[in-house]
Design a protein around this motif. Sequence first.
Motif, PDB file in Angstrom:
ATOM      1  N   VAL A  39      99.246  19.144  46.596  1.00 33.77           N
ATOM      2  CA  VAL A  39      99.813  18.387  45.483  1.00 33.77           C
ATOM      3  C   VAL A  39     101.328  18.303  45.610  1.00 33.77           C
ATOM      4  O   VAL A  39     101.964  19.172  46.191  1.00 33.77           O
ATOM      5  CB  VAL A  39      99.446  19.010  44.118  1.00 33.77           C
ATOM      6  N   ASP A  40     101.874  17.239  45.035  1.00 34.38           N
ATOM      7  CA  ASP A  40     103.317  17.078  44.886  1.00 34.38           C
ATOM      8  C   ASP A  40     103.669  17.642  43.515  1.00 34.38           C
ATOM      9  O   ASP A  40     103.335  17.065  42.485  1.00 34.38           O
ATOM     10  CB  ASP A  40     103.686  15.597  44.976  1.00 34.38           C
ATOM     11  N   LEU A  41     104.324  18.773  43.490  1.00 34.12           N
ATOM     12  CA  LEU A  41     104.608  19.455  42.227  1.00 34.12           C
ATOM     13  C   LEU A  41     105.575  18.686  41.337  1.00 34.12           C
ATOM     14  O   LEU A  41     105.641  18.947  40.133  1.00 34.12           O
ATOM     15  CB  LEU A  41     105.147  20.859  42.509  1.00 34.12           C
ATOM     16  N   ASN A  42     106.291  17.725  41.889  1.00 33.03           N
ATOM     17  CA  ASN A  42     107.183  16.912  41.072  1.00 33.03           C
ATOM     18  C   ASN A  42     106.421  15.956  40.163  1.00 33.03           C
ATOM     19  O   ASN A  42     107.015  15.334  39.288  1.00 33.03           O
ATOM     20  CB  ASN A  42     108.149  16.112  41.963  1.00 33.03           C
ATOM     21  N   GLU A  78      98.503  28.839  47.251  1.00 34.62           N
ATOM     22  CA  GLU A  78      98.315  29.408  48.582  1.00 34.62           C
ATOM     23  C   GLU A  78      99.606  29.335  49.384  1.00 34.62           C
ATOM     24  O   GLU A  78      99.921  30.242  50.134  1.00 34.62           O
ATOM     25  CB  GLU A  78      97.182  28.693  49.320  1.00 34.62           C
ATOM     26  N   SER A  79     100.348  28.230  49.234  1.00 34.78           N
ATOM     27  CA  SER A  79     101.640  28.093  49.903  1.00 34.78           C
ATOM     28  C   SER A  79     102.419  26.953  49.261  1.00 34.78           C
ATOM     29  O   SER A  79     101.841  26.066  48.630  1.00 34.78           O
ATOM     30  CB  SER A  79     101.462  27.835  51.401  1.00 34.78           C
ATOM     31  N   VAL A  80     103.750  27.005  49.438  1.00 34.71           N
ATOM     32  CA  VAL A  80     104.631  25.955  48.929  1.00 34.71           C
ATOM     33  C   VAL A  80     105.663  25.649  50.001  1.00 34.71           C
ATOM     34  O   VAL A  80     106.283  26.554  50.558  1.00 34.71           O
ATOM     35  CB  VAL A  80     105.366  26.390  47.644  1.00 34.71           C
ATOM     36  N   ASP A  81     105.849  24.362  50.305  1.00 36.10           N
ATOM     37  CA  ASP A  81     106.884  23.913  51.216  1.00 36.10           C
ATOM     38  C   ASP A  81     107.640  22.808  50.497  1.00 36.10           C
ATOM     39  O   ASP A  81     107.083  21.735  50.251  1.00 36.10           O
ATOM     40  CB  ASP A  81     106.262  23.401  52.517  1.00 36.10           C
TER      41      ASP A  81
END
Length: 140
Positions: free
Chosen positions: A121-124, A88-91
């Motif tokens: 979620v933390d994509l890392n 939905e979104s990424v920051d």
Amino acid sequence: MGCNDKHSNSKNVGCVCDVVKFIDELQSACDDLTCTSSCLNPMLGMPSSGMRANTRVFSLYTEDGTLFEAEFLTTNCTRDSSEFFRVESVDDCCAVLRVLTLQDGSLGMCRFEKTDQCIIVDLNRFLAIACIEDTFIPGV
């Protein structure tokens, strides 16, 4: 946009983040050209329904290699889980993901539907991403 472009360690920290950012930009553009399904295709493909795709469905794998699942409440207030998501979104590398469900469709075809559940979620923290299908999901 390769996974090893900016990262020198063996875990490829940021790789999943880069791909999800790319998918977010792609979904925002919603190009109507036809393309086969892949995480890094430069445009959303045409789903078998014939409607223009607006979502690249994907699954994530945790650092230990297990498939990531999120719980959601169904319309009859029971708990279920799914491993399918729409960005939905990424920051930076913090993403809001909508949980999707896989439904049986007509003529033996499967279709994805949105839920009201979104997770942050933390994509890392993910090791891998698998793109499933470009599809049209109403109301997203």
